[in-house]
Design an enzyme around this catalytic site. Structure first.
Site, mmCIF file in Angstrom:
data_model
loop_
_atom_site.group_PDB
_atom_site.id
_atom_site.type_symbol
_atom_site.label_atom_id
_atom_site.label_comp_id
_atom_site.label_asym_id
_atom_site.label_seq_id
_atom_site.Cartn_x
_atom_site.Cartn_y
_atom_site.Cartn_z
ATOM 1 N NE ARG A 143 27.406 44.763 62.060
ATOM 2 C CZ ARG A 143 26.305 44.124 61.658
ATOM 3 N NH1 ARG A 143 25.779 43.177 62.392
ATOM 4 N NH2 ARG A 143 25.736 44.439 60.512
ATOM 5 C CG ASP A 161 21.258 39.911 55.440
ATOM 6 O OD1 ASP A 161 21.292 40.882 54.666
ATOM 7 O OD2 ASP A 161 22.223 39.558 56.134
ATOM 8 C CD GLU A 194 19.944 38.699 31.446
ATOM 9 O OE1 GLU A 194 20.246 39.493 32.354
ATOM 10 O OE2 GLU A 194 19.090 38.958 30.574
#
Ligand code: F6P
Length: 318
Positions: free
Chosen positions: A71, A126, A186
């Protein structure tokens, strides 16, 4: 032609499959292929290495990236990008493929704007890149999450615990939603939607009252942190809640068959585009076929996570 390839930003499983395909497709078409180690940093401070068919042997099934990645924040400076463009001229490179996520593709567009013939190949666990329905690495990461949660379920059930599992996705909840639907979670907490904690606590209490012995809450890292969520939900429900941060385990390991196939298709398309004089584009997946889109659509665009899947996951877990 002399064609180069680099990987940039967070690694994603399938990057090696894409490098292999770029090299072997380029060689088959009669071109010379070069790899730039360490992403954009290598364009400025490094030097290219010649890649042969043998250089990419036995990497199809490996995670990470043989070219390594970085990066490189200095790339935000236009002076640094100009030096990168000068390197490409000095090395006599006629085209560059950049494999990476949103930040890397923004860097690709910036290079394209100063005349570098660039093609972006979308890769990010992602799956949050505009202009493509799929980015390399997503399927493997989703399967890694599912495999971990399937293991956690055994112990969760034995102790009748709630488990809060934090997954990657700092700005996008797609990975959390898809893996939550696949695991029967859930509740799924994502950065794009406000969370109704009271409603979740009510649902979990009802779940235990019906005799369920475990429950899962999946939290995208951009929406909260698992320890605080576990503490809060434990207090609200009166049930023991434990937490797990899956972290970089999600990004490692062998790429899935889907990621290998998409990597092969995207990288081969990148060679076709560069050698036919088309650049300033990303290759990607749209309407079930490989398609190119302008890099500017990617950088200025936005993606929406599948919110209907999130709703469905919550209905199905009742
Ligand atoms: O962008 C891909 C990604 O895996 C994100 O989901 C995550 O937030 C980030 O990279 C982590 O980056 P790093 O490995 O640099 O910590």
């Amino acid at each position: 032609m002399n064609l180069a390839i680099l990987t940039s930003g967070g690694d994603a499983p399938g990057m090696n499959a894409a490098i292999r395909a770029f090299v072997r497709r380029g060689l088959a078409d009669g071109h010379k292929i070069w790899g730039i180690p360490r992403g954009f940093e290598g364009l400025v401070h490094g030097k290219p290495m010649r890649l042969t068919a043998a250089s990419v042997a036995n990497i199809l099934m490996t995670g990470g990236t043989i070219l390594r990645t970085s990066r490189f924040t200095a790339f935000h400076q236009s002076m640094v990008r100009s030096r990168a463009a000068e390197s490409l001229t000095r090395w006599h490179l006629d085209g560059l493929a950049i494999i990476g996520g949103n930040g890397s593709l923004a860097g690709a567009r910036a290079l394209s704007q100063i005349g570098v013939p660039v093609i972006g190949i979308p890769a990010s666990i992602d799956n949050d890149i505009a202009g493509t329905d799929y980015s390399i690495g997503f399927d493997t990461a989703m399967n890694n999450i599912v495999a971990s949660i399937d293991k956690i379920r055994d112990t969760a059930s034995a102790h009748e615990r709630i488990f809060v599992v934090q997954v990657m996705g700092n700005r996008c909840g797609t990975l959390a939603i898809a893996s939550g639907l696949a695991c029967g979670a859930e509740a799924i907490i994502i950065p794009e939607r406000v969370t109704n904690w009271d409603a979740i606590a009510r649902r979990l209490r009802a779940t235990y009252a019906r005799g369920k012995r475990h429950s899962f809450i999946i939290v995208a890292e951009g929406a909260g942190d698992a320890p605080s969520v576990a503490l809060d939900i434990g207090q609200r429900t009166g049930h023991e809640a434990k937490w797990v941060v899956l972290g970089h385990t999600q990004r490692g390991g062998p790429p899935s068959a889907l990621d290998r196939i998409r990597a092969a298709l995207f990288a081969s398309h990148a060679v076709e585009l560069l050698t036919s004089g088309q650049h300033g584009l990303i290759t990607g997946w749209k309407n079930s076929v490989v398609q190119a889109a302008p890099l500017s659509d990617v950088v200025d665009g936005f993606t929406r996570p599948p919110l209907l899947w999130q709703d469905l996951a919550e209905i199905l877990a009742r």
